[in-house]
Design a protein around this motif. Structure first.
Motif, PDB file in Angstrom:
ATOM      1  N   ALA A 208      14.382  20.680  12.239  1.00  0.00           N
ATOM      2  CA  ALA A 208      14.589  20.122  10.896  1.00  0.00           C
ATOM      3  C   ALA A 208      14.111  18.674  10.826  1.00  0.00           C
ATOM      4  CB  ALA A 208      16.063  20.222  10.515  1.00  0.00           C
ATOM      5  N   ILE A 209      14.425  17.883  11.831  1.00  0.00           N
ATOM      6  CA  ILE A 209      14.003  16.481  11.847  1.00  0.00           C
ATOM      7  C   ILE A 209      12.485  16.380  11.952  1.00  0.00           C
ATOM      8  CG2 ILE A 209      14.072  14.359  13.209  1.00  0.00           C
ATOM      9  CD1 ILE A 209      17.027  15.001  13.783  1.00  0.00           C
ATOM     10  N   GLU A 210      11.907  17.224  12.790  1.00  0.00           N
ATOM     11  CA  GLU A 210      10.448  17.220  12.936  1.00  0.00           C
ATOM     12  C   GLU A 210       9.768  17.594  11.620  1.00  0.00           C
ATOM     13  OE1 GLU A 210       6.979  19.614  15.451  1.00  0.00           O
ATOM     14  OE2 GLU A 210       9.058  19.665  16.144  1.00  0.00           O
ATOM     15  N   PHE A 211      10.321  18.583  10.923  1.00  0.00           N
ATOM     16  CA  PHE A 211       9.712  19.054   9.685  1.00  0.00           C
ATOM     17  C   PHE A 211       9.902  18.093   8.513  1.00  0.00           C
ATOM     18  CE2 PHE A 211       9.846  23.972  10.489  1.00  0.00           C
ATOM     19  CZ  PHE A 211       8.824  23.838  11.405  1.00  0.00           C
ATOM     20  N   PHE A 212      11.104  17.498   8.383  1.00  0.00           N
ATOM     21  CA  PHE A 212      11.484  16.898   7.108  1.00  0.00           C
ATOM     22  C   PHE A 212      11.872  15.420   7.157  1.00  0.00           C
ATOM     23  CE2 PHE A 212      12.850  21.468   6.733  1.00  0.00           C
ATOM     24  CZ  PHE A 212      11.822  21.861   5.885  1.00  0.00           C
ATOM     25  N   ALA A 213      12.010  14.825   8.324  1.00  0.00           N
ATOM     26  CA  ALA A 213      12.527  13.459   8.403  1.00  0.00           C
ATOM     27  C   ALA A 213      11.666  12.456   7.650  1.00  0.00           C
ATOM     28  CB  ALA A 213      12.666  13.031   9.867  1.00  0.00           C
ATOM     29  N   GLN A 214      10.371  12.679   7.607  1.00  0.00           N
ATOM     30  CA  GLN A 214       9.464  11.702   7.001  1.00  0.00           C
ATOM     31  C   GLN A 214       9.144  11.975   5.543  1.00  0.00           C
ATOM     32  OE1 GLN A 214       8.799   8.968   8.753  1.00  0.00           O
ATOM     33  NE2 GLN A 214      10.084   9.933  10.338  1.00  0.00           N
ATOM     34  N   ASP A 215       9.762  12.984   4.931  1.00  0.00           N
ATOM     35  CA  ASP A 215       9.471  13.291   3.530  1.00  0.00           C
ATOM     36  C   ASP A 215       9.934  12.150   2.623  1.00  0.00           C
ATOM     37  OD1 ASP A 215       8.463  15.656   4.390  1.00  0.00           O
ATOM     38  OD2 ASP A 215       9.872  16.934   3.313  1.00  0.00           O
ATOM     39  N   ARG A 216       9.065  11.751   1.700  1.00  0.00           N
ATOM     40  CA  ARG A 216       9.362  10.658   0.782  1.00  0.00           C
ATOM     41  C   ARG A 216       8.886  11.010  -0.631  1.00  0.00           C
ATOM     42  NH1 ARG A 216      11.701   9.618   4.673  1.00  0.00           N
ATOM     43  NH2 ARG A 216      11.809   7.693   5.902  1.00  0.00           N
ATOM     44  N   ASN A 217       9.631  10.509  -1.628  1.00  0.00           N
ATOM     45  CA  ASN A 217       9.222  10.657  -3.030  1.00  0.00           C
ATOM     46  C   ASN A 217       8.788  12.085  -3.350  1.00  0.00           C
ATOM     47  OD1 ASN A 217       9.609   7.886  -3.786  1.00  0.00           O
ATOM     48  ND2 ASN A 217       7.764   7.413  -2.612  1.00  0.00           N
ATOM     49  N   GLU A 236      16.006  21.607   0.781  1.00  0.00           N
ATOM     50  CA  GLU A 236      15.727  20.693   1.893  1.00  0.00           C
ATOM     51  C   GLU A 236      16.844  19.665   2.046  1.00  0.00           C
ATOM     52  OE1 GLU A 236      12.415  17.323   3.157  1.00  0.00           O
ATOM     53  OE2 GLU A 236      11.757  19.077   2.015  1.00  0.00           O
ATOM     54  N   ALA A 237      17.287  19.094   0.938  1.00  0.00           N
ATOM     55  CA  ALA A 237      18.384  18.120   1.012  1.00  0.00           C
ATOM     56  C   ALA A 237      19.662  18.775   1.525  1.00  0.00           C
ATOM     57  CB  ALA A 237      18.617  17.495  -0.358  1.00  0.00           C
ATOM     58  N   ASP A 238      19.907  20.019   1.124  1.00  0.00           N
ATOM     59  CA  ASP A 238      21.099  20.746   1.560  1.00  0.00           C
ATOM     60  C   ASP A 238      21.072  20.985   3.069  1.00  0.00           C
ATOM     61  OD1 ASP A 238      23.546  21.933   0.984  1.00  0.00           O
ATOM     62  OD2 ASP A 238      22.678  23.906   0.614  1.00  0.00           O
ATOM     63  N   LEU A 239      19.875  21.177   3.611  1.00  0.00           N
ATOM     64  CA  LEU A 239      19.739  21.269   5.070  1.00  0.00           C
ATOM     65  C   LEU A 239      19.997  19.923   5.726  1.00  0.00           C
ATOM     66  CD1 LEU A 239      18.752  22.485   7.817  1.00  0.00           C
ATOM     67  CD2 LEU A 239      16.426  21.861   7.074  1.00  0.00           C
ATOM     68  N   MET A 240      19.364  18.875   5.231  1.00  0.00           N
ATOM     69  CA  MET A 240      19.425  17.590   5.922  1.00  0.00           C
ATOM     70  C   MET A 240      20.808  16.957   5.864  1.00  0.00           C
ATOM     71  SD  MET A 240      16.524  17.673   7.241  1.00  0.00           S
ATOM     72  CE  MET A 240      16.324  16.072   8.020  1.00  0.00           C
ATOM     73  N   ARG A 241      21.631  17.305   4.872  1.00  0.00           N
ATOM     74  CA  ARG A 241      23.012  16.803   4.868  1.00  0.00           C
ATOM     75  C   ARG A 241      23.801  17.399   6.030  1.00  0.00           C
ATOM     76  NH1 ARG A 241      27.378  19.736   2.500  1.00  0.00           N
ATOM     77  NH2 ARG A 241      26.755  21.786   1.686  1.00  0.00           N
ATOM     78  N   ILE A 253      18.053  10.337   1.911  1.00  0.00           N
ATOM     79  CA  ILE A 253      17.907  10.862   0.548  1.00  0.00           C
ATOM     80  C   ILE A 253      17.445   9.772  -0.417  1.00  0.00           C
ATOM     81  CG2 ILE A 253      20.239  10.514  -0.423  1.00  0.00           C
ATOM     82  CD1 ILE A 253      19.913  13.557  -1.335  1.00  0.00           C
ATOM     83  N   ASP A 254      17.761   8.516  -0.157  1.00  0.00           N
ATOM     84  CA  ASP A 254      17.258   7.442  -1.004  1.00  0.00           C
ATOM     85  C   ASP A 254      15.740   7.348  -0.920  1.00  0.00           C
ATOM     86  OD1 ASP A 254      19.638   6.639  -2.142  1.00  0.00           O
ATOM     87  OD2 ASP A 254      20.065   5.138  -0.605  1.00  0.00           O
TER      88      ASP A 254
END
Length: 359
Positions: A208-217, A236-241, A253-254
């Motif tokens: 999850a961190i590899e896939f989504f940690a750098q997502d922005r805007n 995606e946000a529901d996963l990262m929480r 999330i900010d």
């Protein structure tokens, strides 16, 4: 039931104590009918002119409900109802149906199919199968113990496939349908934490961190992308929480979301109008979209208590829940074979097995 008359705290509580026996019976009606409905059935590619083997031959457990994954989460829904609803009015019938299906011979046939078709139902069906296994782990009941023992070989097979055929992928799919990587990861993570499988939990968190940690805007204004039943943004946000601690998640999330209180980004907070024209039955996906957005928004509102988006998420969750639940119990088979599961997920999301704390 008129869900619009239910106050926000109750509707979004994720608890079952306010749901009466009549509604419990309503939750069981469509899954009980659908798991016995072998046709119509979705067939993928046809590889020869020799005909298509009937679903029940390949899948003696999960042959109904139009497709395998819907059969799996319909069984999950029936099992969850038995666990969370005291004295369920359909208890005897549900147990009888599951007893007839959950046999060692039937499970072995399901495994044989996966051995010959290693990407069948990747990843959506695999994720729901682990949710089903989680439910049996949580339920302190002799029937549950027996059924858990019977399906364990299939559970192990699915975990092995997840490790070899899903977690090994180099990039995620950000779609609003079955291939959505974030939804599968959150289900697998919930299973790993429910069953204390620490190695699987670590692998999912790392992915999850590899896939989504750098997502922005994130381009939230593009949703829905089509006949979605998941929001790529909110899923995606529901996963990262689940992945980050509270401070890490607020920072993430900010950066992930644009200002969703301003146009055109505020469309994310509005329910989708779902037509149910029988000529476009796939549009019923949008009913499921409102339900899945509701559970994601409600979870985010709780996690982000005190954050600038928390109240907006909660208001939006209630609107999505009311809209989705008002259409979830349709008799149109395009929706009835699966929407009860989504409604149950939303209304019982805090009854265990969904978003448990890190081990």
């Amino acid at each position: 039931m008129d869900f619009e008359t239910v106050d926000t705290d109750t509707l979004l509580s994720g608890r079952s104590e306010w749901l009466d026996p009549e509604l419990a019976e309503t939750f069981s009606q469509h899954p009980l009918d659908a798991i016995e409905t072998e046709y119509p059935h979705y067939v993928r590619s046809v590889d020869s002119p020799d005909g298509v083997e009937r679903p029940k031959n390949n899948h003696p457990v999960f042959y109904g409900c139009y497709d395998w994954h819907s059969a799996v989460h319909s069984h999950w829904a029936l099992l969850r109802q038995l666990r969370v609803f005291e004295s369920h009015p359909a208890e005897s019938e549900i147990k009888q149906r599951i007893d007839a299906r959950f046999t060692p011979e039937n499970i072995e046939r399901e495994i044989e199919y996966f051995e010959a078709n290693r990407t069948f139902e990747r990843p959506y069906g695999w994720a729901w199968l682990l949710h089903l296994a989680s439910e049996l782990t949580l339920w302190d009941d002799d029937h549950a113990d027996e059924w858990k023992s019977i399906i364990e070989p299939l559970e192990r097979e699915i975990i092995a496939l997840i490790e070899s055929e899903f977690l090994s992928q180099e990039q995620p799919l950000r779609v609003g349908t079955h291939e959505n990587s974030a939804f599968a990861l959150h289900c697998i993570l919930d299973y790993a934490r429910t069953t204390s499988n620490e190695s699987l939990e670590s692998a999912v968190v790392e992915t999850a961190i590899e896939f989504f940690a750098q997502d922005r805007n994130y381009p939230v204004e593009y949703e829905p992308l089509g006949w979605d039943f998941l929001s790529p943004t909110l899923t995606e946000a529901d996963l990262m929480r689940r992945v980050y601690d509270e401070d890490e998640f607020r920072t993430w999330i900010d950066g992930f979301l644009p200002d969703i209180t301003t146009k055109p980004y505020d469309t994310l907070l509005e329910p989708v109008h779902a037509e149910t024209d029988p000529d476009e039955e796939v549009a019923i996906h949008l009913v499921g979209l409102n339900l899945s957005k509701a559970w994601s928004l409600a979870g985010l509102a709780t996690t982000l208590d005190g954050h600038r988006y928390a109240e907006a998420f909660e208001r939006s969750a209630k609107k999505h829940a009311e809209r989705g639940l008002s259409q979830a119990f349709t008799d149109n088979y395009a929706g009835s074979h699966w929407l009860s599961s989504f409604a149950l997920y939303l209304l019982t999301r805090n009854e265990g097995g969904i978003a448990p704390n890190a081990s």
